[in-house]
Design an enzyme around this catalytic site. Structure first.
Site, PDB file in Angstrom:
ATOM      1  N   ALA A   1       0.820  -1.218   0.000  1.00  0.00           N
ATOM      2  CA  ALA A   1       0.000   0.000   0.000  1.00  0.00           C
ATOM      3  C   ALA A   1       0.850   1.264   0.000  1.00  0.00           C
ATOM      4  CB  ALA A   1      -0.913  -0.006   1.237  1.00  0.00           C
ATOM      5  N   ASP A   2       2.167   1.100   0.069  1.00  0.00           N
ATOM      6  CA  ASP A   2       3.041   2.260   0.195  1.00  0.00           C
ATOM      7  C   ASP A   2       3.146   3.058  -1.104  1.00  0.00           C
ATOM      8  OD1 ASP A   2       5.467   3.280   2.151  1.00  0.00           O
ATOM      9  OD2 ASP A   2       5.889   3.582   0.028  1.00  0.00           O
TER      10      ASP A   2
END
Length: 278
Positions: free
Chosen positions: A232-233
């Site tokens: 999700a970064d």
DNA sequence: AACCAGGGAAGAT
DNA sequence: ATCTTCCATGGT
């Protein structure tokens, strides 16, 4: 005392990355960093050799702290296996570029968790400002370096106390809530050292404010685990967009297709991708 | 001015 | 279970 490593180690790259956090006491000219230890003293780690023949001078080391320092800086083993693993992947150029750059653990597990929560959904610049403000207000300085506050100190705060320094209400609640759990003994971060990644993540995610990204960040930087890729970064997505010369950031499924190739050293792929855009 | 950022919770299907 | 919306703030 002095220690010599029998393998390549790029301390310049380590210091370069650590110096991005304004709370770290790095001296680039001196090639040294001051490390705040859990028992309150400050160990100075200073490069005395080169990346090819790494020698380090450790000052102010107390009894029993050598293993902790070696663990934090990954002084115990070479990255040969990691580099060999990526030689035949689509990240071979990236790994060639960052050869000898280890994962350096955060100096405090509690600090690692707080920092991850504070950094959620914020650009790096403001995230560092906010974390720095948090530590300089509620932590303490000793021997030239800042220590994170005790969880007990933060557990006593009200959200308004953090809002004053531009925390959002939610972020303030997350930070205080977790500090309460830690201060009460309900959540024991030290005990995470001996647990498997999945077990640590499952326990942490049960707390409000901790999602997959935060749990993975804690495992990667707090515990120094080698096989995490926080999908999700945004930073990793942007780094892969550049790495793969895409028009848009790659979607999760697209990234996930590559994870088996990079496993069991996903953390290094993540670290070097972050480094590639810093 | 509009969109983005080292996400996550809460609400809606 | 999975998808969508809202949250709050500074940076660019």
């Amino acid at each position: 005392m002095q220690i010599t490593l029998p393998f390549h180690y790029d301390f310049d790259r380590v210091l370069e990355r650590l110096s991005l956090d304004p709370l770290h006491a790095v001296s680039l000219s001196d090639k040294s960093i001051r490390v705040p230890m859990a028992s309150g003293n400050v160990v100075v780690v200073k490069a005395a050799g080169s990346s090819r023949r790494p020698v380090f001078e450790l000052e102010n080391l107390e009894e029993g702290q050598l293993d902790r320092i070696k663990d934090i800086f990954h002084f115990g083993s070479s990255l040969d296996a990691v580099n060999a693993h990526f030689a035949n992947t689509n990240l071979s150029a990236l790994f060639s570029e960052h050869q000898g750059t280890p994962i350096v653990r955060e100096f405090s597990l509690y600090g690692s968790l707080m920092k991850s929560i504070i950094h959620q959904q914020l650009n790096l610049s403001f995230a560092h400002t906010l974390t720095s403000r948090f530590v300089r207000t509620f932590g303490h300085e000793n021997d030239g370096v800042w220590f994170y506050p005790a969880p007990e100190t933060i557990a006593r705060l009200r959200p308004e106390d953090l809002r004053e320094m531009q925390f959002s209400t939610r972020k303030a609640e997350y930070v205080i809530g977790l500090s309460e759990a830690i201060a009460s003994g309900k959540l024991d971060l030290d005990r995470m050292e001996s647990k498997a990644d999945e077990e640590v993540a499952a326990e942490l995610v049960s707390y409000r404010g901790v999602g997959p990204w935060t749990a993975q960040s804690f495992l990667l930087f707090g515990l120094g685990r080698p096989n995490l890729f926080p999908i999700a970064d945004i930073g990793l997505q942007n780094a892969l967009k550049i790495q793969w010369q895409l028009q848009e950031k790659p979607k999760a499924e697209e990234i996930m297709r590559h994870l088996p190739d990079w496993s069991p050293y996903l953390s290094y792929a993540a670290l070097y991708l972050w480094r590639s855009i810093e």
